[in-house]
Design an enzyme around this catalytic site. Sequence first.
Site, mmCIF file in Angstrom:
data_model
loop_
_atom_site.group_PDB
_atom_site.id
_atom_site.type_symbol
_atom_site.label_atom_id
_atom_site.label_comp_id
_atom_site.label_asym_id
_atom_site.label_seq_id
_atom_site.Cartn_x
_atom_site.Cartn_y
_atom_site.Cartn_z
ATOM 1 N N ASP A 146 -93.943 -26.703 -11.223
ATOM 2 C CA ASP A 146 -95.259 -25.571 -11.105
ATOM 3 C C ASP A 146 -94.003 -24.461 -10.582
ATOM 4 O OD1 ASP A 146 -96.958 -24.375 -11.713
ATOM 5 O OD2 ASP A 146 -98.637 -25.748 -9.772
ATOM 6 N N CYS A 210 -118.554 -25.935 -17.218
ATOM 7 C CA CYS A 210 -117.650 -25.715 -16.392
ATOM 8 C C CYS A 210 -118.274 -24.170 -15.497
ATOM 9 C CB CYS A 210 -117.163 -24.424 -17.045
ATOM 10 S SG CYS A 210 -115.763 -23.267 -16.610
ATOM 11 N N CYS A 226 -112.567 -18.337 -13.718
ATOM 12 C CA CYS A 226 -111.892 -19.916 -13.177
ATOM 13 C C CYS A 226 -112.248 -19.597 -12.184
ATOM 14 C CB CYS A 226 -110.296 -19.981 -13.642
ATOM 15 S SG CYS A 226 -110.017 -21.824 -13.070
#
Length: 359
Positions: A146, A210, A226
């Site tokens: 990452d 969500c 998000c």
Amino acid sequence: MSNSTKNLSDLSVAIKDWGRALGFNDVGITDTNLRTAESQHQAWIEKGFHGDMDYMAKHGVKRTRPDELVPNTQRIISVRLDYLPPQAENSDKILQDSSKAFISRYALGRDYHKVMRNKLQKLCEKIQSELQYYQTPAFEYRVFTDSAPVLEVALAEKAGLGWRGKHTLLINKNKGSWFFLGEIYTNLPLPIDEPASNHCGSCSKCIEVCPTQAITAPYEVDARKCISYLTIELKTSIPLEYRPLIGNRVYGCDDCQLYCPWNKFAEVTKETDFAVKHGLDDIRLIDCFQWSEDDFKTRMAGSAIYRIGYLQWLRNIAVGLGNAETTPEVIQALQRHVHHENAMVQEHVRWALIRHNRA
């Protein structure tokens, strides 16, 4: 079968054994062909779904063409490492208590970047030390976790570690999705593994739960909505429409994983570095808000949370307190920061006070 091919096959098996011995829960190998993922990634960028994450676009096709990012790359060794900490307080319990600070499960222990990179480097050193017994080219490699333009989920899926779920995270049929991914780009022409098949079926639980409806379609997330993006990646003010929806999630969001049926198979990690530190699995928002900058740096040293910095931490806690139950203690905590020298922090504190009718 030639000795060279046989040795490469043996080396592939050995690499997987060495990886597991180092603590990785799974190891797979794939090639550099990401043509399908490249078109999908480019379409996502063109929609602007990456928000302020400019690094997702600025490297062009290097993200989707490993051999252009690291010349001579022929294979990617993809690994996964479970991170669900043992003895962590139940996530649902924390999410339902508005006085508590919910922190994404991956950030409760030591910063995964350091843990993964260390293990990947050790695996490379092991490969290097054993290569004399195999008929291969000189070992060239570069490790990632990452930390560079790498499509880690697409690579892991091709390497057979799992499939890309509708929430865009990797899911393993036997282990769920509570794990980190890492990669070794190498010039070794190792045999490749079969890609994983998709088992999401008709399930849409992650889309339904969500909080901000950031999963705009199966396998597509608008990062701008998000909560993980809003609390971690976004460095400016959180849009007003999302603040009430964030609840007490002050660093990341796990809802799409918490409700994924495949995570009933998830196992807690055996990696001691991912054990809960400083009681972050069950901590009050007010207590977090009282930390000085030195307190934050001391407590968060070695944690992924350290990367967002003290001011962003205060911003996130202010939102959490704005969504908390109105109590004298909450009001007093907010009022102590109402004249904070940082404009962003001050703005979010004032918003929180308005939520409690204390403008």
